[in-house]
Every structure is written in C-alpha cells, then in structure tokens.
Design a protein around this motif. Sequence first.
Motif, PDB file in Angstrom:
ATOM      1  N   ARG A   1       3.323   9.640  -6.666  1.00 54.54           N
ATOM      2  CA  ARG A   1       2.726  10.290  -8.290  1.00 54.54           C
ATOM      3  C   ARG A   1       1.902  11.891  -8.654  1.00 54.54           C
ATOM      4  O   ARG A   1       1.784  11.992  -9.459  1.00 54.54           O
TER       5      ARG A   1
ATOM      6  N   ASN B   1       4.981  12.537  -2.618  1.00 54.21           N
ATOM      7  CA  ASN B   1       3.926  11.420  -3.464  1.00 54.21           C
ATOM      8  C   ASN B   1       5.039  11.487  -4.462  1.00 54.21           C
ATOM      9  O   ASN B   1       5.043  12.239  -5.253  1.00 54.21           O
TER      10      ASN B   1
ATOM     11  N   ASN C   1      -6.339  12.978   1.016  1.00 52.03           N
ATOM     12  CA  ASN C   1      -6.591  13.036  -0.312  1.00 52.03           C
ATOM     13  C   ASN C   1      -7.188  14.257  -1.490  1.00 52.03           C
ATOM     14  O   ASN C   1      -6.841  14.785  -2.510  1.00 52.03           O
TER      15      ASN C   1
ATOM     16  N   THR D   1      -2.232   6.884   8.769  1.00 51.97           N
ATOM     17  CA  THR D   1      -2.505   7.835   7.362  1.00 51.97           C
ATOM     18  C   THR D   1      -1.588   9.272   7.246  1.00 51.97           C
ATOM     19  O   THR D   1      -1.343   9.736   5.626  1.00 51.97           O
TER      20      THR D   1
ATOM     21  N   GLN E   1       2.492   1.573  -2.885  1.00 50.63           N
ATOM     22  CA  GLN E   1       1.956   2.067  -4.699  1.00 50.63           C
ATOM     23  C   GLN E   1       1.219   3.754  -4.621  1.00 50.63           C
ATOM     24  O   GLN E   1       1.099   4.092  -5.444  1.00 50.63           O
ATOM     25  N   ARG E   2       1.286   3.985  -3.471  1.00 48.72           N
ATOM     26  CA  ARG E   2       0.340   4.759  -2.906  1.00 48.72           C
ATOM     27  C   ARG E   2       1.297   6.033  -2.964  1.00 48.72           C
ATOM     28  O   ARG E   2       0.418   7.495  -2.892  1.00 48.72           O
ATOM     29  N   THR E   3       2.374   5.784  -2.322  1.00 50.32           N
ATOM     30  CA  THR E   3       3.574   6.821  -1.864  1.00 50.32           C
ATOM     31  C   THR E   3       4.588   6.549  -2.940  1.00 50.32           C
ATOM     32  O   THR E   3       5.337   7.997  -2.885  1.00 50.32           O
TER      33      THR E   3
ATOM     34  N   TRP F   1       0.787  -1.373  -0.097  1.00 47.26           N
ATOM     35  CA  TRP F   1      -0.092  -0.259   0.065  1.00 47.26           C
ATOM     36  C   TRP F   1       1.289   1.257   0.285  1.00 47.26           C
ATOM     37  O   TRP F   1       0.449   2.507  -1.080  1.00 47.26           O
TER      38      TRP F   1
END
Length: 328
Positions: A257, A255, A218, A153, A36-38, A33
């Motif tokens: 992304r 991040n 988000n 989070t 992939q997300r960060t 997680w």
Amino acid sequence: MKKASMISIGAYVPKEILTNSDLEKMVDTNDEWIAQRTGIKTRHIAKNESTSDLGYQASKIAIKRAGLKNEDIDCIICATISPDHLCMPSTACKISNLLGIKNITAFDISAACTGFIYLLELAKSLIESGVKKNILIIGTEKLSSIVNWKDRTTCILFGDGAGAAVISARDDNSILDVHTASDGEYADLLTTPGCGSIHPATHEMVDQNLQFIHMKGNEVFKVAVNTLTKDVIDILEKNEISPKEIDLFIPHQANLRIINSVKQKLKLTDEQCIVTVQKYGNTSSASIPMAINDAYESGRLKKGDLMLLDAFGGGFTWGSALLKFGGI
Ligand code: ACO
C-alpha cells in the motif's frame, strides 16, 4: 574526476519459505488480512545461516558479476539491524573474512530499512573523493532472529535475505544523486528496546520481550507515506527529471500500500515499478538490493537504465537515490 557507478548487483535468500498459512498456525491471523494490509504472501527464513552467511553469498555473486577478483575490493560496508553480534565484530568484518579479503576498511552502519540508501551515499563520497576504488556494499538481515513469533502485529511482516552491489570509479552510468535524512523524535515508534545500554541483557528484559522488534505500525505507516512521497518528488525536481524518464522505480519493500501510494502520486506505470514484497516480505536493509537483483535477473534492468530508489525505516530514517545502472 571519476564518478561512482553501481557496476553489479547480487542477492541471496535462504531456502526455507514461510507462507501466510504457516503463520495462521502460529498466531491469530489469516492470509486475507496479511495479503490485503501488506501485499505479503511468503517470506524466506534462515535456519542454520547467520546474517554474515547471507551477506557473503550475495557478495560472491556481486563481485563475480562485476568481473573483479575479491582482492580488488578495497572497502566493505554493511548495513544491518540484525548483525551477527550486538557489538563486535562487525558483520562487514565477518563477510570480509569469509571472502578471504584482508587488510581493507570494513564496517557496519545502522540505518534500518534506509540502510542501502545510506550505503550509496557513503560509497559515492568515498569513490568520488578518490579515497576508495571498488567498494562492496551489502544489506543483509536475519530479521527472524529479532522478531517475536508470538506478536501478530510484527511477525507477519519480516523476512531474511541479503543483497550486495559493487560501487566502482567509472566515467559514466553513475550515481547521480542521493538524499538521506533522519528524525530521532520518532525513535520509539519502531525500535528493538532491549540488549543495548538502556536495557542491558537481563532475565527481566527478556521476560518483557524487549529484545524483539516493537512497532506502532499504523503511526509508522502515516509518516512513511507522507515522507516518502515528498522525498521522491524533491529529488526528481532537484535533478530536473520527470517521473516518465525513470526506467525503474525500486522502493523499499515494506508494504504494497505504501509502494502503490507513491507510485500513484508520481503516475508511474506497472512496467516502471519493481515489487517483490509479496515473496520476500520486509527484509529491511536488504530489500532494495534484493529488488534490484530481481529486476536484473528477470531482464528488466539493463546497463544505462535510470533507477529511482526510496526507503523509510526505524530512527526514523529515510532517503532516495537516482542512479544509472553500470552493470553488464
Ligand atoms: N492479523 C490479523 N489482524 C491483525 C494483525 C494480523 N497479523 N495485526 C494486527 N491486526 C489487527 C489489529 O489488532 C487491529 O485490530 P483492531 O482494529 O481490532 O484494534 C487491526 O488489525 C488494524 O491494525 P492496524 O495496525 O491499524 O493495521 P494497519 O492497516 O495499519 O496495518 C501494518 C498494519 C501492516 C503494520 C501497517 O501499519 C504498516 O505497514 N506499517 C508501516 C511499516 C513500515 O513501513 N515500517 C518501516 C520500515 S520497517 C524497519 O525499518 C525495520
């Protein structure tokens, strides 16, 4: 008129490394997680060192690489959101004392992850107006001290570290342009609510964890991507520079992304982009100078190279800079 030039860079990270698998034992998360997300795999954590200790180590390297003596520095400005002390003395004063430099201007600024871009604008103004000659700018953070290690989070995102640069009056390889901005309307999306005048230190405040970083990740993400993309396009257009002419794009490392989204919009190549988020996590004001230092130490940044920097952080604050590296 002399121009402001970044004549050196230095960085420092504390020894201890916290991996994603270490975090799996602390909160309900997993390596997949987080990666992939960060894009983050590891971050460094300071145990017995303070924010000023980290900044001091980075500063020593930057001053030495500049070929200057400590007494040549006539101003120290430090950007941090995790200062040694909430109110006073400033972390810049503490670093000045550690360096043995007396009787010069020393102060902190607070612009979260955009801190280093704000520092560049300040240093450029002070040098080009003739007020100062050799300014030490530092982004230094011990974010582990303001992270809630029970909040999955946020605690997976941040790390500790410091980066420093000397900005001096020179004839060439200057800071070409800096743009900084803010919008306080978004203040509540990324904040440390406690310990200030609104929620002074009380047991109740601590019970509610208000002393820690709170982020609506988000929502921050969406504004960050749109704002950064527009900001870098604007500064390039204003200076009539095409993305192809950039030697190194060195964004704030929050991040992967976000970095990739701006990179794709500008059609930048891998060779043009410096990415360090995988090993350091988000070190807020320290992330850009730490990434510049990585590029320097790996031989990717050379004298005269054109850098494009961008950052986005709490406040909200954001900004970008175009500069040629003046170091050896
Ligand atoms: N492990 C596993 N699951 C998690 C974790 C975790 N560590 N954290 C959250 N989740 C869950 C959530 O609970 C949610 O579950 P649900 O769908 O069942 O409700 C799901 O994962 C998705 O959560 P999101 O918050 O939507 O995840 P997102 O893809 O947005 O990624 C992140 C979160 C990484 C924080 C991202 O939003 C981000 O990078 N935001 C921007 C950060 C930034 O740029 N900040 C500015 C600079 S920082 C500064 O100034 C100090």
